[in-house]
Design an enzyme around this catalytic site. Sequence first.
Site, PDB file in Angstrom:
ATOM      1  N   HIS A  72       0.845  -1.326   0.021  1.00  0.00           N
ATOM      2  CA  HIS A  72      -0.077  -0.002  -0.073  1.00  0.00           C
ATOM      3  C   HIS A  72       0.795   1.314  -0.139  1.00  0.00           C
ATOM      4  CE1 HIS A  72      -2.263   3.141   2.248  1.00  0.00           C
ATOM      5  NE2 HIS A  72      -3.113   2.782   1.345  1.00  0.00           N
ATOM      6  N   HIS A  84       1.637  11.332  -1.781  1.00  0.00           N
ATOM      7  CA  HIS A  84       0.164  10.830  -1.033  1.00  0.00           C
ATOM      8  C   HIS A  84      -0.684  12.301  -0.857  1.00  0.00           C
ATOM      9  CE1 HIS A  84      -1.536   9.148   2.762  1.00  0.00           C
ATOM     10  NE2 HIS A  84      -2.201   8.841   1.795  1.00  0.00           N
TER      11      HIS A  84
END
Length: 612
Positions: free
Chosen positions: A142, A187
């Site tokens: 992830h 992110h």
Amino acid sequence: FDIAKKKKKTTKRTLRTVVDFVVMGASLSKGGNKHRSNKNIDQPFKNGSQFHPTFDVRDVVSKNGGSTNETSRTIDDPAKFLLRASGVEIDDEKSPALKDVHAEEVFKRHVVDDANFIGAPTTLNEDDMNSPLSHYFINSSHNSYLEGNQLTGVSSGRAVKDILLHGGRVIELDCYDGPKGTPIVTHGGTACKPVELRECLQAIKEFGFVKTPYPVIVTFENHVNVEQRGVMGDLLEEIFCDGMLYRPPEGAGKKEEWPSPNQLKGKVVIRDKLKHKQDAKKGKNGSGKEKKAKKEKPAVLDTSKTLAPDLHKSIMDNEDDEESDDDDNDGEVVEESNVADKLKNVVAIGNAKFHGFDEAQEWPGVKSCSWNEKKVEKMVKKATADDSERKDLLAFTKRHLLRCYPGGWRVLSDNADPNAAWSIGASLVALNFQGMDRPIFMNRGKFADNGGAGYIKKPKFLLDGKKSGALPKKISFNVLVGSGWEAFKNADFLNAPDTYVKISICGKNGSSGQTKVFSEARVGPKAQPVWNEQIELESKCPELDLVLFEVFDQDPDLDDLLGYYCCTVQNLQKGLKCVPLYDMYGHHCMYTGKKRPELYGECASILVECRY
């Protein structure tokens, strides 16, 4: 923080954790890199040369059907004893020489040895790699580009490289519009430092097939505009130009099953949405004015705002939005140019929004979708309570590729227990590989199976939609002694480490037990622990369960992990076995000091007698 009354307790704990994180400083941003300079990286196992003086080898021999010579303290017929007690076969030429060797030395050479680990060595079964992808558990990561935490971490190709060298087969890249017309990876909604997409793709090309030849699945969380999606397509073609990029055949989106790992060997497979919400525009409202498309979250925010409550909510929403990203746009879609087709044409795994099993049965062909850990927990509860729900769920995960990922509140890159997702047949259970926590240890233990190929065939009972497979298994562990404890001599600042062993059966209905604490000396024979304690556990689902050994240094506030070992219950071997200990980075716990050169390279391990 102004914590709202409606926030759950878990969220409150997370916010407090974030406060602690800020006080400590952003050390986790670089913490994920420590293992790259570790002195014991890729070093082979070397057994410890010392046992505690009170370790009674003769007693262990007699309890395992052997005998010793009282005078010479050697083992009568050592080859026969080792074969019976540990399953260790000694070459006929070497067997006579062992008769004159002290019993303790026989243990050091042949029991505490890499040929006698408690987890059976596994080899790749190529004949079992011909089923559709959805019939396998696939080693998945992830936010694969991040080093450190989810708030201020650094995005890099190095992070991708490390995952691949740890056996990861699924790489997730969150892509945003870059300032120079080239996509970046970061992110979104945080202060994480971005990296160019090219660097991450280059790392996949260079290291993707070093550990295993089986396919690397690159899953894009795609926030890129039409033009830069064209650039993404060009980059894929340029970097994977030598036949590495898998190009789905015409009509692949309507096929009833996925290709197999063997069919995709050596290929990079792209997973992405076929429609992107940033392209959507709503229909006209009552006033005849066209509504504006939803504004895309920024890729990077100012560090000073990172921990504001609104930003924390933004992070939570952004992460949970992975699932909604899979949805079809509910407004019109801006017509894509041929530029965007450069990427669209190489997408082999298309994502769909899950609205229920009835609708999924009507999907044309096989699909993929993403669930966060909250949804996984909810679906597991429903499947446990309702047999028809369980059958529908297992039928779904057998046909389609279900990806599960950590919740957005896990800002310190920790992970949820993956066993719940595995228990419902989820193929892609994505973990933060930099988390270095128990779920990562479990993941390493699970995917050590099948020769470390990164693809493990699901148990037959899951594929058949049944509730269970093999009968529960009761397992007895007699934890005898440890050796190589010089590796932990600096674990405690002033005194010898207060060590104990915890053994856990990890699964849907796990259990655990632990030894008493041992602490006597920092170095030398008396530093080697002695326990001689029995731990009885039960594996409810041997085909899915894992066994995890952990060694801790007991402290007044929080016990420190010294080392661990994990393997599947099915690979657990009977007899007198060596349990090698690994540090959190997955390398042997090894003495690398300079003061005792004769011990250099010795590895910590536990001697355990396993029966079931």
